[in-house]
Design an enzyme around this catalytic site. Structure first.
Site, PDB file in Angstrom:
ATOM      1  CG  LEU A 199      52.897  30.775 102.620  1.00 59.49           C
ATOM      2  CD1 LEU A 199      51.743  30.243 103.445  1.00 59.49           C
ATOM      3  CD2 LEU A 199      54.182  30.738 103.444  1.00 59.49           C
ATOM      4  CG  PHE A 200      50.386  29.636  94.773  1.00 59.62           C
ATOM      5  CD1 PHE A 200      50.084  28.288  94.744  1.00 59.62           C
ATOM      6  CD2 PHE A 200      50.480  30.319  93.575  1.00 59.62           C
ATOM      7  CE1 PHE A 200      49.864  27.623  93.538  1.00 59.62           C
ATOM      8  CE2 PHE A 200      50.265  29.677  92.369  1.00 59.62           C
ATOM      9  CZ  PHE A 200      49.950  28.316  92.350  1.00 59.62           C
ATOM     10  CE  LYS A 281      61.496  29.533 103.602  1.00 55.59           C
ATOM     11  NZ  LYS A 281      62.119  28.262 103.180  1.00 55.59           N
ATOM     12  CB  CYS A 467      55.977  51.524  94.874  1.00 52.01           C
ATOM     13  SG  CYS A 467      54.653  50.525  94.168  1.00 52.01           S
TER      14      CYS A 467
END
Length: 503
Positions: A199-200, A281, A467
């Site tokens: 996860l970066f 998270k 968006c």
């Protein structure tokens, strides 16, 4: 590398040279590899040799690679570039540029090596540092005899703080005179430890965490979450590219960009501010687990450090991890911020990470530091109408996959339906969720409910979708085009709208 070793290289090369002797690179493996069983050690050696060849090939270097039981010899024309390339291969403990000296006896070895170092020790104190590998005499023998041959040209022997060093490794029939040696990253060869998804975010922590597990032999791909107005996808990709170029020589590393902006919006609208960061998270863990299982990866990797922020207390980490369906690795869990930043400098990601803005907080007050699992699950159940498991699987399936080494943000070509101006007469449709800001344009159509509402739109009109970042509008514009509408996406998102005058 020490200053003494640098001087060794300079003075020896400027001196007598190496007539008739072959020069090359001596690669030593990480010390932990020597503790493995013979079977495992052979497997690690094969992986290391394969990775060495891939790294050299990527650098455009032709070389001969000869593995031995505890090291690898490499012969190439461009020794400097070869040594630089090999110094970034995991599993390599050290890389030395050497002169290979065959010998018949100790006297023969001294006679061949001493002339190489006469100018190097001239007027200086010196020490001979010899390592022995199955040689017919001891390293003390080499030090005594070679030292005696060089003593008349020097200012004397000083074993503690010499001004010059003479370094060599002596084998059974050949010795390797060490000109210049540098440390490699050590660890285990890439691919020997499985695969994981990191996860970066691109800040200091996540690239260091990815590097740490890569050093343990794990092949890593990345997942970058587009959080809409909170996301810094381009900056994260720049850091990811730097990590790939520096530390995956010869290997492919991919980044998967997954759009979680609707999750952020749903959290802002429906969840107590105390719990938003924890639930975000959990969504990241869930999406990461879906992707890891799809790719056949064994674990997730995060840059979390215990107690660094409010969501990283022991209880909150435990509550968040319950959402993951694969193991979560936290290599930085016991590190403080300064240690992490120092490692980022060491591995070369510090400067690009320093440009990454922190993800914005979606909590409007204090964050719960000791979350109640039941309260978290109750709050999460209220999101299912917007971002349930099936939605997560769809957004993971619609991810953008980027080959990091070839990624060039300036060269990317946008689809024809991605524009930087408002087409004349187009209906401007704001597809952000209600919690993402005041409406803009002519129509508000939240992305989370857009699919079931599209058929109500007038097919005779043109539509420009807007968006937060341009990612969701691109996806929806593509969907509308497939249904026969004339639709466009505004590049850069809502912040671009004010300057996007009609064409």
């Amino acid at each position: 590398m020490s200053e003494t070793v640098q001087r060794t290289t300079e003075t020896v090369r400027e001196g007598a040279g190496f007539p008739g002797f072959r020069r090359g690179i001596l690669v030593r493996m990480g010390g932990e590899i020597y503790t493995k069983s013979s079977k495992t050690r052979r497997r690690f050696l094969r992986a290391l040799v394969d990775n060495i060849k891939l790294a050299l090939r990527e650098s455009g270097l032709e070389a001969t690679v000869r593995p031995e039981w505890s090291r690898v010899r490499v012969y190439a024309e461009d020794l400097r570039r070869t040594r630089e390339a090999l110094g970034r291969v995991f599993g390599v403990y050290s890389v030395a540029e050497v002169v290979e000296v065959p010998y018949a006896s100790l006297e023969d070895l001294v006679a061949k090596v001493a002339p190489m170092f006469r100018e190097h020790v001239a007027g200086r104190t010196f020490a001979v540092r010899a390592r022995r590998r199955r040689a017919p005499f001891t390293s003390q023998d080499v030090g005594r005899e070679l030292g005696a041959a060089l003593l008349p040209f020097s200012a004397g022997v000083n074993l503690d703080e010499p001004e010059a060093e003479v370094r060599l490794e002596v084998g059974r029939e050949r010795a390797f005179v060490i000109l210049e040696e540098s440390r490699g990253p050590g660890g285990f060869p890439a691919g020997t430890g499985g695969r994981a998804l990191a996860l970066f975010s691109g800040g200091f922590d996540s690239p260091v965490a990815a590097w740490q597990v890569m050093r343990r032999g794990i092949r890593v791909d990345l997942v970058i979450y587009d959080l809409g107005g909170c996301g810094q996808v381009g900056q994260a990709l720049a850091v990811a590219r730097e990590l790939a170029l520096r530390w995956a020589p010869g290997l492919e590393m991919r980044a998967n960009v997954v759009d979680l902006a609707p999750v952020v919006s749903a959290l802002v609208r429906r969840v107590d501010p105390r719990l938003r960061q924890i639930l975000l998270k959990r969504a990241m863990y869930r999406a990461g687990s879906i992707l890891a299982e799809e790719l056949g990866f064994e674990a997730l990797v995060t840059g979390e450090s215990l107690g660094q922020v409010s969501t990283q207390t022991l209880r909150n980490l435990a509550v968040a991890e319950e959402a993951a369906s694969v193991p979560v690795l936290r290599p930085l869990v016991g590190s403080d911020k300064q240690e992490i930043i120092e490692t980022a400098r060491k591995i070369g990601t510090h400067d690009v990470s320093a440009l990454v803005k922190e993800h914005c907080s979606i909590a409007t007050g204090p964050v719960e530091t000791w979350a109640d699992p039941e309260e978290v699950l109750t709050a999460e159940s209220g999101l299912d109408q917007d971002v349930d498991e099936s939605w997560l699987r769809r957004t993971v399936a619609n991810r953008r996959v980027i080959r990091l080494k070839s990624w060039d943000p300036t060269a990317e070509e946008s689809p024809d339906y991605v524009v930087d101006r408002v087409p004349e007469g187009a209906v401007v449709v704001d597809i952000r969720e209600p919690g993402e800001g005041e409406p803009v344009g002519d129509l508000r159509l939240p992305f989370s409910r857009a699919m079931e509402s599209l058929d109500r739109l007038d097919r005779s009109r043109e539509y420009l979708l807007v968006c937060a970042s341009g990612r969701r509008s691109e996806l929806l514009a593509r969907e509308m085009l497939g249904r026969g509408y004339r639709a466009y996406s505004l590049e850069g998102g809502v912040d671009r709208l004010a300057g996007a005058v009609s064409a």
